[in-house]
Write a protein that holds these residues in place. Structure first.
Motif, short mmCIF file in Angstrom:
data_model
loop_
_atom_site.label_atom_id
_atom_site.label_comp_id
_atom_site.label_asym_id
_atom_site.label_seq_id
_atom_site.Cartn_x
_atom_site.Cartn_y
_atom_site.Cartn_z
N HIS A 71 0.83 -1.21 0.00
CA HIS A 71 0.00 0.00 0.00
C HIS A 71 0.87 1.27 0.00
N ARG A 72 2.19 1.11 0.18
CA ARG A 72 3.13 2.25 0.22
C ARG A 72 4.08 2.08 -0.96
N GLY A 152 4.16 -5.14 10.22
CA GLY A 152 2.76 -5.47 10.49
C GLY A 152 2.33 -6.58 9.56
N GLY A 153 2.64 -6.41 8.29
CA GLY A 153 2.29 -7.42 7.28
C GLY A 153 2.93 -8.77 7.56
C1 LIG Z 1 -5.30 -7.35 5.27
C2 LIG Z 1 -5.34 -5.88 5.60
N1 LIG Z 1 -5.64 -5.49 6.85
C3 LIG Z 1 -5.65 -4.17 7.15
C4 LIG Z 1 -5.38 -3.22 6.21
C5 LIG Z 1 -5.38 -1.74 6.57
N2 LIG Z 1 -3.99 -1.27 6.68
C6 LIG Z 1 -3.42 -0.59 5.66
S1 LIG Z 1 -1.81 -0.24 5.99
C7 LIG Z 1 -1.87 -0.96 7.49
C8 LIG Z 1 -0.63 -1.03 8.36
C9 LIG Z 1 0.40 -1.89 7.75
O1 LIG Z 1 1.58 -1.88 8.52
P1 LIG Z 1 2.90 -2.50 7.95
O2 LIG Z 1 2.62 -3.79 7.29
O3 LIG Z 1 3.90 -2.52 9.05
O4 LIG Z 1 3.34 -1.49 6.79
P2 LIG Z 1 3.66 0.08 6.87
O5 LIG Z 1 2.33 0.79 6.81
O6 LIG Z 1 4.40 0.31 8.13
O7 LIG Z 1 4.47 0.36 5.66
C10 LIG Z 1 -3.14 -1.47 7.73
C11 LIG Z 1 -3.51 -2.19 8.97
C12 LIG Z 1 -5.09 -3.68 4.90
N3 LIG Z 1 -4.81 -2.83 3.90
N4 LIG Z 1 -5.05 -5.00 4.63
#
Ligand SMILES: Cc1ncc(C[n+]2csc(CCOP(=O)(O)OP(=O)(O)O)c2C)c(N)n1
Length: 338
Positions: A71-72, A152-153
């Motif tokens: 997502h980033r 988180g992922g």
């Molecule tokens: C399966 C899922 N759960 C929740 C979300 C909402 N969400 C988007 S970004 C995010 C945090 C992700 O954290 P991390 O994986 O550490 O990546 P970072 O944002 O730190 O780059 C969440 C919970 C999502 N997109 N997909």
């Protein structure tokens, strides 16, 4: 689990890496400004502070290798060679965008340069990267696939499935965990019970490597070792890059879950600052004017990208159902899926 060491590299290569990182930094700053002007619909997850990871990894890849972003994803895509104009137009939801304006920020990519359209479902790209790597192995192409995810992922089931599958079949995948300490507002200590995500690699039977994710040379050295291993047919590697996002999680984030002191500490470790210091001091002694020249060139490219996005038309309503899935139409008008 091992830790990586910095690579000995030429000044020319360091200048190239600096330029690539600066392109991402300035792209992100400009898109943030354009977002605040209301020109970019939807949200943005900026990559400011993490540039050394995507640039270090992509610097050792072939054009036909694949990266799968999150997502980033702007940094993942830019570092793999997706045109800044096509990404900017995508953020503007314009027809000239890399997904023809139908994906937006969280889906940028261009298969022509090996960047899968990014996948915003956290952790979801790991099994897809394993699938791409399986296809490379079956076809004997020696391509490798990079799966990016955050700390988180790293806790998503799909990441474990992807890693296990890749390890069992010795697939050419490099799993790159960008541990920036927070999953949105949640500190890593609340979701991971061990100190290093890389320690999990042992459980799958693959090497786990920790790198300073703010040191592009260290990242690139670790990525090269992992890529060599993957191309030799020895299977996947998990790289954990310790880093920090020097911006909010997405738009409208006051970062109340972390302290200003912590942010200041990490600003001192800014990957661009570190490389520019290294370039202008000591043995390399690159003139500051050379870095200024790079800055001007990057600004020119970003200006061009914005102009392209501004002048690109909106998608036509009659195209609403086109370009949603990958398709190539033969002369008979039927779809030929690859
Ligand atoms: C399966 C899922 N759960 C929740 C979300 C909402 N969400 C988007 S970004 C995010 C945090 C992700 O954290 P991390 O994986 O550490 O990546 P970072 O944002 O730190 O780059 C969440 C919970 C999502 N997109 N997909």
């Amino acid at each position: 689990m091992t830790t990586a060491t910095a690579e000995r590299v030429s000044t020319e290569r360091m200048l190239h890496l600096y330029q690539e990182m600066l392109l991402i930094r300035r792209f992100e700053e400009r898109s943030n400004a354009l977002f605040l002007q209301g020109k970019i619909p939807s949200t943005l997850h900026l990559y400011i502070g993490q540039e050394a990871v995507a640039v270090g990894v992509s610097s050792v890849l072939r054009e036909d290798d694949w990266v799968l972003g999150t997502h980033r994803p702007h940094g993942h895509a830019l570092a793999k060679g997706v045109s800044p104009g096509a990404i900017m137009a995508e953020l503007f939801a314009k027809a000239g965008g890399c997904c023809k304006g139908k994906g937006g920020s969280m889906h940028v990519g261009d298969m022509a340069v090996g960047a899968f359209p990014a996948i915003a479902i956290v952790g979801a790209n790991a099994p897809i990267a394993a699938g791409a790597a399986l296809s490379a192995k079956m076809r004997g192409t020696q391509q490798v696939a990079i799966s990016y995810f955050g700390e988180g992922g790293a806790n998503e089931g799909a990441v474990h499935e992807g890693m296990n599958f890749a390890a069992v079949l010795r697939l050419p995948v490099i799993f790159v965990c960008e541990n920036n300490l927070y999953g949105a507002s949640t500190p890593v200590s609340q979701v991971v019970a061990i100190e290093h995500v890389a320690d999990r690699a042992a459980a799958y039977g693959m090497p786990g490597v920790i790198v300073d994710g703010n040191d592009v040379l260290e990242v690139s050295r670790a990525a090269r070792d992992a890529v060599d291993r993957a191309r030799r047919g020895d299977g996947p590697t998990l790289i954990e890059a310790k880093t920090y996002r020097l911006c909010g999680h997405s738009r409208s984030d006051a970062c109340n879950y972390r302290t200003r002191e912590e942010e200041a500490e990490w600003r001192d470790k800014d990957p661009l600052l570190r490389l520019s210091h290294r370039l202008t001091a000591g043995l390399d002694a690159v003139a500051v004017a050379t870095l200024d020249e790079i800055e001007r060139e990057v600004t020119r490219r970003i200006d061009e990208a914005v102009e392209f996005a501004e002048s690109s038309p909106s998608p036509a309503p009659e195209d609403a159902l086109n370009h949603v899935y990958w398709e190539e139409r033969g002369q008979d008008g039927r779809c030929n899926l690859p």
